[in-house]
Each structure stands twice: as structure tokens, then as C-alpha cells.
Enzyme design. Structure first.
Site, PDB file in Angstrom:
ATOM      1  CB  CYS A   1      -0.957   0.001   1.193  1.00  0.00           C
ATOM      2  SG  CYS A   1      -0.137   0.291   2.761  1.00  0.00           S
TER       3      CYS A   1
ATOM      4  CB  CYS B   1       0.265   4.397   4.365  1.00  0.00           C
ATOM      5  SG  CYS B   1      -0.509   2.847   4.814  1.00  0.00           S
TER       6      CYS B   1
END
Length: 136
Positions: free
Chosen positions: A46, A48
Site C-alpha cells: 500500500c 502508506c
């Protein structure tokens, strides 16, 4: 499962910073059986993880104190080692990315995804540095 060619650079970012990749449940058990402090980074594909979790974990290693052992599992790729690492992280629910600090095999500090999202790599590094100061 994500293809190896996709995750290799993400895994290598941590390996190149000194983290040991854990691929099996036995790898995780052995890593957390060591005396002292062990950081476990639950890696992820992902945004993040790429933008703040991995850079924050790496930047935290510039602190005055740091964990004796640096390890990583990859959620969605190394299912066995990730599941085993998450067992050690109970009572926290599965989260990726996540960063956990253990001392003598006991969980002492946890950053879940909701602690990572929306925060800068510098904030994550500072949070971890404070934990290292207390536990390492």
C-alpha cells in the site's frame, strides 16, 4: 498473493537497511526467541507503506538507541510468517503496514496502520525512537 517482481523492491528497501526477511513461522519464532529488542515491520504494497512506514522505520535507525534485531514479514506475500508474527502481536488486530517492537519476545510497542496513515515518515521515526529510548 502479489507477484515476486512487484514486491522485491519493497522488500529489498528494508533488507538493504539491515532488516532480515522472515519467510516461515519458524523464522518468526526464532527471531522473537532472541534476547533483547526485535523490531518487526509488517510490510505491505500500500501507499502508506511506501510513503511513510518503510521510510519511517528506516529513519528511526538513526536514533541514539535502536533494536538489536531488525526483521520484516510481507503481508499478502509471506502468509505463513505474517500470520505467525501477528500471533505475537495479539491483542492488536491484523494490520498492514504495522511496526511492532518486542523485548525478550514480549510486545512492548505497536504502530498499527491507523497510526501510520496520514503521518509523515519523520513522525513515525520519532515515535519509534521514543520507544527505542525506553526499551532498547
Amino acid at each position: 498473493m502479489y507477484p515476486e517482481e512487484l514486491v522485491k523492491p519493497m522488500r529489498d528497501q528494508l533488507i538493504n537497511a539491515g532488516f532480515d526477511a522472515l519467510y516461515t513461522a519458524e523464522d518468526v519464532d526464532n527471531a522473537l526467541a532472541k534476547e533483547g529488542t526485535t523490531l518487526v515491520m509488517v510490510n505491505s504494497v500500500c501507499g502508506c507503506a511506501a510513503g511513510t512506514a518503510r521510510p519511517g522505520a528506516i529513519a528511526s535507525l538513526k536514533a541514539n538507541k535502536k533494536p538489536a534485531n531488525l526483521t520484516t514479514v510481507f503481508a499478502g506475500v509471506e502468509k505463513e510468517s505474517t500470520a505467525k508474527a501477528r500471533e505475537y502481536m495479539i491483542p492488536f488486530p491484523p494490520s498492514s503496514p504495522a511496526i511492532a517492537l518486542f523485548k525478550d519476545g514480549k510486545l512492548v510497542h505497536m504502530l498499527e496502520r491507523h497510526h501510520i496513515e496520514g503521518r509523515s515518515a519523520e513522525m513515525i521515526a520519532e515515535n519509534l525512537a521514543q520507544a527505542y529510548e525506553e526499551y532498547c
